[in-house]
Design a protein around this motif. Structure first.
Motif, PDB file in Angstrom:
ATOM      1  N   GLU A 168      17.212   2.997 -13.725  1.00 46.63           N
ATOM      2  CA  GLU A 168      17.086   3.985 -12.456  1.00 46.63           C
ATOM      3  C   GLU A 168      16.869   5.501 -12.988  1.00 46.63           C
ATOM      4  N   CYS A 169      17.756   5.627 -14.032  1.00 47.64           N
ATOM      5  CA  CYS A 169      17.482   7.015 -14.712  1.00 47.64           C
ATOM      6  C   CYS A 169      16.158   7.413 -15.300  1.00 47.64           C
ATOM      7  N   ALA A 170      15.690   6.409 -15.993  1.00 50.38           N
ATOM      8  CA  ALA A 170      14.125   6.483 -16.534  1.00 50.38           C
ATOM      9  C   ALA A 170      13.053   6.989 -15.559  1.00 50.38           C
ATOM     10  N   LEU A 171      13.451   5.979 -14.277  1.00 48.92           N
ATOM     11  CA  LEU A 171      12.468   6.055 -13.237  1.00 48.92           C
ATOM     12  C   LEU A 171      12.481   7.543 -12.653  1.00 48.92           C
ATOM     13  N   ARG A 172      13.648   7.978 -12.489  1.00 48.88           N
ATOM     14  CA  ARG A 172      13.985   9.076 -11.677  1.00 48.88           C
ATOM     15  C   ARG A 172      13.330  10.507 -12.551  1.00 48.88           C
ATOM     16  N   ILE A 173      13.702  10.033 -13.942  1.00 49.03           N
ATOM     17  CA  ILE A 173      13.090  11.448 -14.628  1.00 49.03           C
ATOM     18  C   ILE A 173      11.591  11.423 -14.602  1.00 49.03           C
ATOM     19  N   VAL A 174      10.907  10.318 -14.627  1.00 48.06           N
ATOM     20  CA  VAL A 174       9.353  10.074 -14.502  1.00 48.06           C
ATOM     21  C   VAL A 174       9.176  10.779 -13.469  1.00 48.06           C
ATOM     22  N   GLY A 175       9.686  10.484 -12.269  1.00 47.40           N
ATOM     23  CA  GLY A 175       9.510  11.015 -10.931  1.00 47.40           C
ATOM     24  C   GLY A 175       9.555  12.506 -10.793  1.00 47.40           C
ATOM     25  N   VAL A 176      10.728  12.899 -11.451  1.00 46.70           N
ATOM     26  CA  VAL A 176      11.070  14.432 -11.087  1.00 46.70           C
ATOM     27  C   VAL A 176       9.908  15.376 -11.935  1.00 46.70           C
ATOM     28  N   TYR A 177       9.365  14.899 -12.782  1.00 45.74           N
ATOM     29  CA  TYR A 177       8.117  15.660 -13.460  1.00 45.74           C
ATOM     30  C   TYR A 177       6.770  15.023 -12.991  1.00 45.74           C
ATOM     31  N   SER A 178       6.621  14.330 -11.930  1.00 45.35           N
ATOM     32  CA  SER A 178       5.440  13.820 -11.243  1.00 45.35           C
ATOM     33  C   SER A 178       5.216  14.319  -9.875  1.00 45.35           C
ATOM     34  N   PHE A 179       6.361  14.472  -9.173  1.00 42.64           N
ATOM     35  CA  PHE A 179       6.301  14.728  -7.957  1.00 42.64           C
ATOM     36  C   PHE A 179       6.842  16.025  -7.681  1.00 42.64           C
ATOM     37  N   PRO A 180       6.851  16.807  -6.358  1.00 44.70           N
ATOM     38  CA  PRO A 180       7.342  18.091  -6.100  1.00 44.70           C
ATOM     39  C   PRO A 180       8.761  17.816  -5.882  1.00 44.70           C
ATOM     40  N   VAL A 181       9.605  18.950  -5.768  1.00 40.05           N
ATOM     41  CA  VAL A 181      11.088  18.734  -5.883  1.00 40.05           C
ATOM     42  C   VAL A 181      11.283  18.294  -4.338  1.00 40.05           C
ATOM     43  N   ASP A 182      10.672  18.750  -3.427  1.00 42.44           N
ATOM     44  CA  ASP A 182      11.119  18.443  -1.972  1.00 42.44           C
ATOM     45  C   ASP A 182      10.956  16.875  -2.025  1.00 42.44           C
ATOM     46  N   THR A 183       9.656  16.054  -2.501  1.00 42.35           N
ATOM     47  CA  THR A 183       9.707  14.769  -2.516  1.00 42.35           C
ATOM     48  C   THR A 183      10.624  14.040  -3.218  1.00 42.35           C
ATOM     49  N   MET A 184      11.148  14.418  -4.289  1.00 45.08           N
ATOM     50  CA  MET A 184      12.195  14.080  -5.165  1.00 45.08           C
ATOM     51  C   MET A 184      13.452  13.824  -4.390  1.00 45.08           C
ATOM     52  N   VAL A 185      13.717  14.759  -3.701  1.00 44.95           N
ATOM     53  CA  VAL A 185      15.132  14.813  -3.091  1.00 44.95           C
ATOM     54  C   VAL A 185      15.378  13.365  -2.356  1.00 44.95           C
ATOM     55  N   TRP A 186      14.280  13.035  -1.634  1.00 45.63           N
ATOM     56  CA  TRP A 186      14.416  11.802  -0.817  1.00 45.63           C
ATOM     57  C   TRP A 186      13.869  10.614  -1.741  1.00 45.63           C
ATOM     58  N   LEU A 187      13.003  10.694  -2.495  1.00 45.99           N
ATOM     59  CA  LEU A 187      12.299   9.516  -3.058  1.00 45.99           C
ATOM     60  C   LEU A 187      13.376   9.194  -4.298  1.00 45.99           C
ATOM     61  N   GLY A 188      14.023  10.102  -5.070  1.00 47.56           N
ATOM     62  CA  GLY A 188      15.012   9.801  -5.847  1.00 47.56           C
ATOM     63  C   GLY A 188      16.127   8.853  -5.381  1.00 47.56           C
ATOM     64  N   THR A 189      16.570   9.221  -4.054  1.00 49.87           N
ATOM     65  CA  THR A 189      17.576   8.566  -3.535  1.00 49.87           C
ATOM     66  C   THR A 189      17.095   7.131  -3.203  1.00 49.87           C
ATOM     67  N   VAL A 190      15.601   6.964  -2.637  1.00 50.39           N
ATOM     68  CA  VAL A 190      15.432   5.476  -2.510  1.00 50.39           C
ATOM     69  C   VAL A 190      15.240   4.792  -3.628  1.00 50.39           C
ATOM     70  N   VAL A 191      14.780   5.496  -4.774  1.00 46.40           N
ATOM     71  CA  VAL A 191      14.845   4.722  -6.162  1.00 46.40           C
ATOM     72  C   VAL A 191      16.191   4.164  -6.582  1.00 46.40           C
ATOM     73  N   MET A 192      17.386   4.972  -6.349  1.00 48.94           N
ATOM     74  CA  MET A 192      18.839   4.843  -6.637  1.00 48.94           C
ATOM     75  C   MET A 192      19.045   3.488  -5.778  1.00 48.94           C
ATOM     76  N   ILE A 193      19.020   3.542  -4.434  1.00 46.76           N
ATOM     77  CA  ILE A 193      19.181   2.726  -3.395  1.00 46.76           C
ATOM     78  C   ILE A 193      18.672   1.336  -3.784  1.00 46.76           C
ATOM     79  N   VAL A 194      17.433   1.243  -4.056  1.00 50.64           N
ATOM     80  CA  VAL A 194      16.639   0.046  -4.285  1.00 50.64           C
ATOM     81  C   VAL A 194      17.198  -0.492  -5.525  1.00 50.64           C
ATOM     82  N   THR A 195      17.372   0.202  -6.631  1.00 49.08           N
ATOM     83  CA  THR A 195      17.917  -0.254  -8.004  1.00 49.08           C
ATOM     84  C   THR A 195      19.488  -0.640  -7.902  1.00 49.08           C
ATOM     85  N   MET A 196      20.319  -0.185  -6.897  1.00 45.55           N
ATOM     86  CA  MET A 196      21.653  -0.578  -6.753  1.00 45.55           C
ATOM     87  C   MET A 196      21.491  -2.033  -5.899  1.00 45.55           C
ATOM     88  N   LEU A 197      20.706  -1.918  -5.030  1.00 45.51           N
ATOM     89  CA  LEU A 197      20.633  -3.334  -4.169  1.00 45.51           C
ATOM     90  C   LEU A 197      19.993  -4.523  -5.279  1.00 45.51           C
TER      91      LEU A 197
END
Length: 234
Positions: A168-197
């Motif tokens: 999950e960490c690797a995916l979010r780091i890629v996303g942080v430097y690929s998408f705007p900050v405002d997008t990653m605030v919610w998208l990072g949470t989606v990645v986290m929830i899906v990974t945890m599920l």
């Protein structure tokens, strides 16, 4: 003195999960956009203030526990260090990476605990399987001592969660430097929830499920042996 039924315990558990999701996920995301849009805060300030509730909740949970679990303590310390470093640099993307760094730190520690044969997730898993029952507690102790399959499932449970945190960490780091900050605030949470599920399902299938089955089988076998011994003496 009244005791809680299994249904009441399940209902309370579901309520507790919903409250945790609201405070740890809903409040940080919502407060970020409110602070940034309505109050005109910078992305860095909004991210910092929106992280306060989860940090305080983790700290309060540790204060309220008589036996401190190393895992939430690690999360709390990593969060505090990450917040301090992020405010120092003033980089919003670094603040988002901080969340990923916390996850990766937890993940590597979990994997290390598996390698050392001392799985850290056992402190979280055991109460769910034992359920405060002395018979199940005794079965856990004996299986952990005598059953290689039981110990392997215990290790797998922590191993799956460790791999999930690192992935999950690797995916979010890629996303942080690929998408705007405002997008990653919610998208990072989606990645986290899906990974945890996914981790919940896989760790259940490989770890918790087999362990619960072995505990139940051990108890049934002990009861059967006790019944046979009683009828023999009778």
């Amino acid at each position: 003195m009244t005791t809680k039924t299994g249904t009441e315990q399940q209902r309370q558990g579901k309520r507790g999960t919903l409250v945790s999701l609201l405070l740890d996920v809903g409040v940080p995301i919502g407060s970020y956009y409110v602070l940034k849009s309505a109050f005109g805060m910078s992305a860095v300030a909004a991210l910092g203030w929106s992280s306060v509730v989860p940090v305080v909740r983790t700290g309060w949970g540790l204060v309220g526990r008589r036996d401190v679990n190393a895992l939430p303590l690690l999360v709390l310390l990593a969060n505090l260090v990450g917040l301090l470093l992020s405010f120092e640099t003033g980089d919003a993307r670094l603040m988002l990476v901080k969340d990923s760094a916390v996850g990766s730190m937890v993940g590597f520690v979990l994997l290390g605990s598996v390698f050392l044969g001392r799985p850290m997730m056992t402190g979280t898993l055991k109460p769910w399987l034992v359920k405060g029952d002395a018979v199940r507690e005794a079965a856990w102790v004996r299986l952990r001592r005598e059953s290689r399959a039981f110990r392997r499932a215990e290790l797998l449970f922590s191993g799956v969660w460790g791999a999930a945190f690192v992935g999950e960490c690797a995916l979010r780091i890629v996303g942080v430097y690929s998408f705007p900050v405002d997008t990653m605030v919610w998208l990072g949470t989606v990645v986290m929830i899906v990974t945890m599920l996914l981790a919940f399902v896989v760790s259940g299938a490989l770890g918790a499920g087999p362990m619960a089955h072995m505990i139940g089988a051990h108890i049934r076998e002990a009861e059967r042996n006790s019944s046979l011994a009683g009828s023999t003496h009778g």
